[in-house]
Design an enzyme around this catalytic site. Structure first.
Site, mmCIF file in Angstrom:
data_model
loop_
_atom_site.group_PDB
_atom_site.id
_atom_site.type_symbol
_atom_site.label_atom_id
_atom_site.label_comp_id
_atom_site.label_asym_id
_atom_site.label_seq_id
_atom_site.Cartn_x
_atom_site.Cartn_y
_atom_site.Cartn_z
ATOM 1 N N TYR A 76 -33.442 -65.429 -14.973
ATOM 2 C CA TYR A 76 -33.487 -64.041 -13.895
ATOM 3 C C TYR A 76 -32.418 -64.403 -12.785
ATOM 4 O O TYR A 76 -32.288 -65.457 -12.370
ATOM 5 C CB TYR A 76 -34.723 -63.913 -13.307
ATOM 6 C CG TYR A 76 -35.547 -62.580 -13.660
ATOM 7 C CD1 TYR A 76 -35.050 -61.261 -13.416
ATOM 8 C CD2 TYR A 76 -36.716 -62.541 -14.227
ATOM 9 C CE1 TYR A 76 -35.575 -60.107 -13.970
ATOM 10 C CE2 TYR A 76 -37.473 -61.242 -14.875
ATOM 11 C CZ TYR A 76 -36.618 -60.040 -14.616
ATOM 12 O OH TYR A 76 -37.138 -59.145 -14.920
ATOM 13 N N GLU A 78 -31.753 -61.670 -9.801
ATOM 14 C CA GLU A 78 -31.350 -60.394 -9.058
ATOM 15 C C GLU A 78 -30.544 -60.925 -7.837
ATOM 16 O O GLU A 78 -30.993 -61.929 -7.244
ATOM 17 C CB GLU A 78 -32.730 -60.115 -8.669
ATOM 18 C CG GLU A 78 -33.239 -58.845 -9.543
ATOM 19 C CD GLU A 78 -34.491 -58.841 -9.664
ATOM 20 O OE1 GLU A 78 -35.215 -59.867 -9.963
ATOM 21 O OE2 GLU A 78 -34.995 -57.423 -9.361
ATOM 22 N N ASP A 221 -14.283 -41.813 -15.127
ATOM 23 C CA ASP A 221 -15.066 -42.494 -15.942
ATOM 24 C C ASP A 221 -14.206 -42.869 -17.410
ATOM 25 O O ASP A 221 -14.203 -41.822 -17.994
ATOM 26 C CB ASP A 221 -16.587 -41.709 -16.356
ATOM 27 C CG ASP A 221 -17.201 -42.078 -17.259
ATOM 28 O OD1 ASP A 221 -16.562 -43.074 -18.131
ATOM 29 O OD2 ASP A 221 -18.435 -41.659 -17.672
ATOM 30 N N THR A 247 -18.010 -48.163 -19.898
ATOM 31 C CA THR A 247 -18.659 -49.119 -20.569
ATOM 32 C C THR A 247 -17.709 -50.023 -20.979
ATOM 33 O O THR A 247 -16.500 -50.045 -20.752
ATOM 34 C CB THR A 247 -19.229 -48.224 -21.668
ATOM 35 O OG1 THR A 247 -18.205 -47.678 -22.288
ATOM 36 C CG2 THR A 247 -20.315 -47.366 -21.347
ATOM 37 N N LYS A 250 -16.635 -49.973 -25.793
ATOM 38 C CA LYS A 250 -15.866 -48.935 -26.704
ATOM 39 C C LYS A 250 -14.489 -49.401 -27.111
ATOM 40 O O LYS A 250 -14.548 -50.593 -27.660
ATOM 41 C CB LYS A 250 -15.701 -47.656 -26.089
ATOM 42 C CG LYS A 250 -17.151 -46.964 -25.717
ATOM 43 C CD LYS A 250 -17.252 -45.646 -25.246
ATOM 44 C CE LYS A 250 -18.587 -45.175 -25.245
ATOM 45 N NZ LYS A 250 -19.076 -45.309 -23.973
ATOM 46 N N ARG A 256 -22.151 -54.587 -25.289
ATOM 47 C CA ARG A 256 -22.845 -53.195 -24.642
ATOM 48 C C ARG A 256 -23.086 -53.480 -23.435
ATOM 49 O O ARG A 256 -24.031 -54.176 -23.166
ATOM 50 C CB ARG A 256 -24.055 -52.812 -25.622
ATOM 51 C CG ARG A 256 -24.456 -51.303 -25.449
ATOM 52 C CD ARG A 256 -25.054 -51.269 -26.745
ATOM 53 N NE ARG A 256 -24.277 -50.942 -28.119
ATOM 54 C CZ ARG A 256 -23.681 -49.773 -28.352
ATOM 55 N NH1 ARG A 256 -23.889 -48.650 -27.411
ATOM 56 N NH2 ARG A 256 -22.933 -49.504 -29.053
HETATM 57 N N1 DSN Z 1 -22.727 -42.089 -26.049
HETATM 58 C C1 DSN Z 1 -21.038 -42.211 -25.510
HETATM 59 C C2 DSN Z 1 -20.085 -41.706 -26.517
HETATM 60 O O1 DSN Z 1 -20.365 -41.512 -27.948
HETATM 61 O O2 DSN Z 1 -19.038 -41.124 -26.309
HETATM 62 C C3 DSN Z 1 -21.103 -41.592 -24.407
HETATM 63 O O3 DSN Z 1 -22.188 -41.994 -23.441
#
Ligand code: DSN
Length: 466
Positions: A76, A78, A221, A247, A250, A256
């Site tokens: 942990y 925090e 974003d 994120t 990707k 993730r």
């Molecule tokens: N779920 C993501 C995507 O597939 O683009 C977006 O949040």
């Protein structure tokens, strides 16, 4: 003499890693939990024996997997490095600082928070840091590629804020005139630029001017295109926006997770913006950071800083262009008539997205049904499918393979061209269930499935990423 030879061997290994198939053994799980073991094996086989065309998915390196599976999950932490609510965080502090420093360097920004659990929590934290409940926010409409958290009516963002949505034009490009009009009329506190299904380059510079003209924060974003920005094949938002969220799993090819960055422009607008973001993550909306993910991010950021990653990003875009061109030549209708990035949106005809998704899944080409601009059907039964090249490019595929894949997609579109959803929405689930069962027995579908399997096995999930 001996020393020189040793050095040579080492440098060859670093620059030209051997690509082998990677297979996880799960030996401890096998001993303790046969049920889960079987499920993991089945998913591993599915990933190896099919081609992942969902544009938001990718394949991580073994080094990223190793960090994700480490004992850091036991801790942990925090708080932030040097200011934690728990003891024993000396090494965790160094790991979090390493991840933060690497990502700041990678994107050229002065501030980063690597604790968001994923993209949606990162976006929620931006609202908390910059808005009061009820403030007006402007974002891209869901049907036009925008994300749920950019103000879609079913998202909590629309419950707590007054959300206004902009659209794309007939040609698929963001309607800048509409954005200017809405910004002038509604005076939003925050404007979002970024999407989950937008095939053109984002107009960061133009939206920067719109945001400045009404005193709004502009947030990019970049979840889908982060890796493309690092590779230099998409314009960077850093000069034009105040805040960046993404994120990390990707095109960036990490674990993730989520990430928030503040630019010099943002800090000039509000020197406390970084501190506000930190507070809006913890204690504002999250608890302890996922330290194993933080470490895996540090690994991925290092991998993304290598020249090989730039080559990867370029190939992703080149592959998408080849896939799109072959589809168009074969008569498929792509939203906006093509792509500038890693993804494309195929218009399958009113409400037919789920049918095509199922048929492609059956042959081993994984895609997702998706809404298209001015969607004539619904988000549950939309008219499009979304395709992308990040994962198949990680497997080492080039334009030659893209042409093969496009031709399979065209054949599947032809096989399913007479299928459509029942008028009565109550009958749709049953229709799709029957379709899923019946399509498996189609002779042509079986033939394509076998060809996809051969290609999948020729390009195994790589052991080391280059
Ligand atoms: N779920 C993501 C995507 O597939 O683009 C977006 O949040």
């Amino acid at each position: 003499m001996k020393k020189t030879i040793k050095k040579k061997v080492r440098s060859t290994r670093i620059t030209m890693p051997k690509i082998r198939s990677t297979k996880q053994k799960f030996s401890k799980i096998k001993e303790q939990d046969k049920t889960l073991y079987k499920l993991l094996q089945a998913e591993q086989k599915r990933q190896a024996d099919s081609l992942e065309l969902i544009p938001s998915e990718n394949i991580v390196s073994k080094a990223v997997l190793e960090a994700m599976g480490s004992m850091l999950t036991n801790k942990y932490s925090e708080g932030y490095p040097g200011a934690r609510y728990y003891g024993g965080n000396e090494e965790i502090d160094k790991i979090e600082n390493l991840a933060r420093d690497r990502v700041k360097e990678l994107f050229g920004v002065p501030y980063a928070n690597v604790q968001p659990y994923s993209g949606s929590p990162a976006n929620m934290a931006v609202y908390i840091a910059t808005c009061e409940a009820g403030d007006t926010v402007l974002g891209q409409h869901l049907f036009d590629g925008g994300h749920l958290t950019h103000g879609w009516k079913a998202s909590a963002t629309a419950k707590f804020f007054n959300t206004v949505q902009y659209h794309v034009k007939e040609d698929g490009y963001i309607d800048l005139d509409e954005v200017k009009r809405l910004a002038k009329k509604h005076k939003p506190k925050l404007i979002w630029v970024g999407a989950t299904a937008y095939v053109r380059e984002f107009p960061f510079k133009e939206l920067g001017k719109v945001a400045d003209s009404v005193g709004a924060y502009l947030v990019a974003d970049i979840a889908h295109i982060a890796g493309l920005i690092v590779a230099g094949v998409h314009i960077s938002p850093v000069k034009y926006v105040d805040i960046i969220t993404t994120t990390t799993h990707k095109t960036l090819r990490g674990p993730r997770g989520g990430l928030i960055m503040v630019t010099n422009k943002g800090l000039k607008k509000d020197s406390k913006l970084g501190v506000k973001i930190d507070k809006s993550i913890m204690p504002g909306s999250q608890g302890g950071p996922h330290n194993h993910t933080t470490a895996a991010m540090a690994v991925a950021f290092k991998e993304a800083s290598r020249p090989a990653f730039k080559r990867y990003g370029k190939q992703v875009v080149k592959n998408a262009e080849a896939l799109a061109n072959t589809l168009i030549k074969g008569g498929a209708e792509l939203v906006s008539g093509g792509t500038d990035n890693h993804l494309m949106l195929l218009n399958c005809g009113e409400g037919r997205g789920a049918i095509v998704e199922i048929a492609l899944d059956t042959v081993g080409l994984t895609v997702n049904k998706n809404t298209i601009p001015k969607e004539p059907a619904s988000p549950m039964y939309p008219s499009g499918i979304r395709l992308g090249t990040p994962s198949i490019t990680t497997r080492g595929m080039k334009t030659k393979e893209m042409k093969k894949i496009a031709k399979w997609i065209l054949r599947v579109l032809d096989i399913t061209k007479d299928e459509s959803l029942p008028e009565n929405s109550k009958d749709r689930a049953l229709y799709l269930k029957d379709f899923t069962e019946n399509i498996k027995h189609n002779k042509d579908i079986k033939a394509i499935k076998s060809e996809v399997l051969t290609l999948s096995r020729d390009f195994p999930i790589p052991d080391v990423l280059v």
